[in-house]
Design a protein around this motif. Structure first.
Motif, PDB file in Angstrom:
ATOM      1  N   MET A 125       0.843  -1.219  -0.004  1.00 38.02           N
ATOM      2  CA  MET A 125       0.125   0.023   0.046  1.00 38.02           C
ATOM      3  C   MET A 125       0.929   1.101   0.035  1.00 38.02           C
ATOM      4  O   MET A 125       1.025   1.824   0.826  1.00 38.02           O
ATOM      5  CB  MET A 125      -0.893   0.008   1.134  1.00 38.02           C
ATOM      6  N   PRO A 126       1.453   1.560  -1.131  1.00 37.88           N
ATOM      7  CA  PRO A 126       2.409   2.632  -1.237  1.00 37.88           C
ATOM      8  C   PRO A 126       1.811   4.085  -1.046  1.00 37.88           C
ATOM      9  O   PRO A 126       2.653   4.975  -0.730  1.00 37.88           O
ATOM     10  CB  PRO A 126       3.164   2.381  -2.745  1.00 37.88           C
ATOM     11  N   GLY A 131       1.781   3.805   7.036  1.00 36.59           N
ATOM     12  CA  GLY A 131       3.027   2.934   6.775  1.00 36.59           C
ATOM     13  C   GLY A 131       4.431   3.321   6.950  1.00 36.59           C
ATOM     14  O   GLY A 131       5.096   2.848   7.543  1.00 36.59           O
ATOM     15  N   PHE A 132       4.662   4.539   6.084  1.00 35.87           N
ATOM     16  CA  PHE A 132       5.905   5.231   6.287  1.00 35.87           C
ATOM     17  C   PHE A 132       6.061   5.865   7.555  1.00 35.87           C
ATOM     18  O   PHE A 132       7.165   5.733   8.203  1.00 35.87           O
ATOM     19  CB  PHE A 132       5.963   6.130   5.100  1.00 35.87           C
ATOM     20  N   PHE A 133       4.862   6.443   8.086  1.00 34.17           N
ATOM     21  CA  PHE A 133       5.121   7.242   9.406  1.00 34.17           C
ATOM     22  C   PHE A 133       5.528   6.110  10.575  1.00 34.17           C
ATOM     23  O   PHE A 133       6.319   6.450  11.319  1.00 34.17           O
ATOM     24  CB  PHE A 133       3.721   7.916   9.715  1.00 34.17           C
ATOM     25  N   ASN A 134       4.705   5.085  10.507  1.00 34.21           N
ATOM     26  CA  ASN A 134       5.268   4.220  11.500  1.00 34.21           C
ATOM     27  C   ASN A 134       6.422   3.619  11.556  1.00 34.21           C
ATOM     28  O   ASN A 134       7.376   3.345  12.585  1.00 34.21           O
ATOM     29  CB  ASN A 134       4.152   2.933  11.776  1.00 34.21           C
ATOM     30  N   ILE A 156       4.952  12.764   4.110  1.00 35.27           N
ATOM     31  CA  ILE A 156       4.400  14.022   4.118  1.00 35.27           C
ATOM     32  C   ILE A 156       4.147  14.181   2.443  1.00 35.27           C
ATOM     33  O   ILE A 156       3.255  14.676   1.920  1.00 35.27           O
ATOM     34  CB  ILE A 156       5.732  15.300   4.233  1.00 35.27           C
ATOM     35  N   LYS A 157       4.830  13.544   1.594  1.00 37.61           N
ATOM     36  CA  LYS A 157       4.817  13.628   0.065  1.00 37.61           C
ATOM     37  C   LYS A 157       3.280  13.232  -0.080  1.00 37.61           C
ATOM     38  O   LYS A 157       2.584  13.713  -0.974  1.00 37.61           O
ATOM     39  CB  LYS A 157       5.611  12.770  -0.589  1.00 37.61           C
ATOM     40  N   ILE A 158       2.974  12.026   0.376  1.00 40.28           N
ATOM     41  CA  ILE A 158       1.515  11.426   0.302  1.00 40.28           C
ATOM     42  C   ILE A 158       0.428  12.248   0.769  1.00 40.28           C
ATOM     43  O   ILE A 158      -0.496  12.575   0.195  1.00 40.28           O
ATOM     44  CB  ILE A 158       1.201   9.946   0.864  1.00 40.28           C
ATOM     45  N   ASN A 159       0.809  12.952   2.060  1.00 40.36           N
ATOM     46  CA  ASN A 159      -0.412  13.725   2.756  1.00 40.36           C
ATOM     47  C   ASN A 159       0.589  14.935   3.152  1.00 40.36           C
ATOM     48  O   ASN A 159       0.928  14.934   4.188  1.00 40.36           O
ATOM     49  CB  ASN A 159      -0.869  13.048   3.907  1.00 40.36           C
ATOM     50  N   PRO A 160       0.430  16.009   2.262  1.00 41.87           N
ATOM     51  CA  PRO A 160       1.223  17.272   2.610  1.00 41.87           C
ATOM     52  C   PRO A 160       0.552  17.811   3.903  1.00 41.87           C
ATOM     53  O   PRO A 160       1.174  18.736   4.498  1.00 41.87           O
ATOM     54  CB  PRO A 160       0.790  18.216   1.418  1.00 41.87           C
ATOM     55  N   ALA A 165       4.122  14.321  10.941  1.00 43.44           N
ATOM     56  CA  ALA A 165       5.072  13.912  10.288  1.00 43.44           C
ATOM     57  C   ALA A 165       6.257  15.057  10.078  1.00 43.44           C
ATOM     58  O   ALA A 165       7.493  14.772  10.211  1.00 43.44           O
ATOM     59  CB  ALA A 165       4.884  13.481   8.787  1.00 43.44           C
ATOM     60  N   TYR A 166       5.717  16.151   9.879  1.00 37.94           N
ATOM     61  CA  TYR A 166       6.476  17.588   9.835  1.00 37.94           C
ATOM     62  C   TYR A 166       7.152  17.492  11.322  1.00 37.94           C
ATOM     63  O   TYR A 166       8.256  17.953  11.233  1.00 37.94           O
ATOM     64  CB  TYR A 166       5.622  18.581   9.615  1.00 37.94           C
ATOM     65  N   PHE A 167       6.355  17.585  12.228  1.00 33.30           N
ATOM     66  CA  PHE A 167       6.832  17.792  13.526  1.00 33.30           C
ATOM     67  C   PHE A 167       8.194  16.669  13.793  1.00 33.30           C
ATOM     68  O   PHE A 167       9.145  17.230  14.208  1.00 33.30           O
ATOM     69  CB  PHE A 167       5.831  17.301  14.543  1.00 33.30           C
TER      70      PHE A 167
END
Length: 168
Positions: A125-126, A131-134, A156-160, A165-167
Motif C-alpha cells: 500500500m505505497p 505505513g511510512f510514518f510508523n 508528507i509527500k503522500i499527505n502534505p 510527520a512534519y513535527f
C-alpha cells in the motif's frame, strides 16, 4: 477500521464488551476458520484487552490466509511492537531503554519482525502514509535518523497536511 494515536485504558463495560465479542467471533471462526476478516476483528478485540499473544496468533493465521492484505501487516507490526514494550516493562532492566542503538541492521529479531511487517505495508500500500510514518517512528527510536527522515518525507509527500510527520 479507525486509526488513532490516542490510546486510553478501557472502562470495565468496554472490557466486558470486547470479551463478549471475542466469544462471538470465536464461534464464527469455528465455523469458518479461514475467514480473515473474523480473525482480524478478533485480533483487534484481543489487542484492546491486552491479550497480545492471542492477537498475534490470529494475525499470523490471517496473514497465512491472505498474504497480500496490507492491513494485517500494519496491525501485526503494532501488536509486535506492543509485545516488545510489555516484555521490556516486565523485565528487570526496565529502567534501561527499550530501543538499542542503531547499528548496521536491526539489533534483534523482534525489531526486524516489526520492520519487516511495516516494509510489507509500504510495499502493498505505497500510498498509505501511516505505513511510512510508523516505520519512521521505529527507525527514529533505533537511532536510524536518516532512514526516519526518508520515511517521514515519504509520508508528507503522500499527505502534505500530515502535521505529525512534519513535527517528527
Amino acid at each position: 477500521l479507525l486509526l488513532t494515536n490516542d490510546e486510553r485504558a478501557l472502562a470495565e463495560h468496554e472490557v466486558v464488551r470486547h470479551f463478549a465479542s471475542v466469544d462471538s467471533l470465536s464461534s464464527s471462526i469455528a465455523v469458518a476458520p479461514a475467514d480473515v476478516q473474523l480473525r482480524l476483528k478478533r485480533a483487534l478485540d484481543y489487542y484492546l484487552v491486552q491479550e497480545l499473544d492471542e492477537a498475534m496468533r490470529d494475525l499470523d493465521l490471517a496473514v497465512a490466509e491472505a498474504p497480500d492484505m496490507w492491513v494485517l501487516y500494519f496491525v501485526r507490526a503494532f501488536v509486535r511492537y506492543k509485545q516488545l514494550e510489555a516484555r521490556h516493562i516486565n523485565e528487570e532492566n526496565a529502567e534501561e531503554s527499550l530501543y538499542p542503538k542503531y547499528v548496521s541492521g536491526l539489533p534483534d529479531i523482534d525489531f526486524r519482525n516489526v520492520k519487516d511487517d511495516l516494509d510489507k505495508v509500504v510495499e502493498l500500500m505505497p500510498d498509505f502514509e501511516y505505513g511510512f510514518f510508523n516505520r519512521a517512528n521505529l527507525l527514529m527510536e533505533l537511532s536510524d535518523f536518516k532512514g526516519a527522515v526518508v520515511d517521514y518525507s515519504a509520508a508528507i509527500k503522500i499527505n502534505p497536511q500530515f502535521a505529525e510527520a512534519y513535527f517528527n
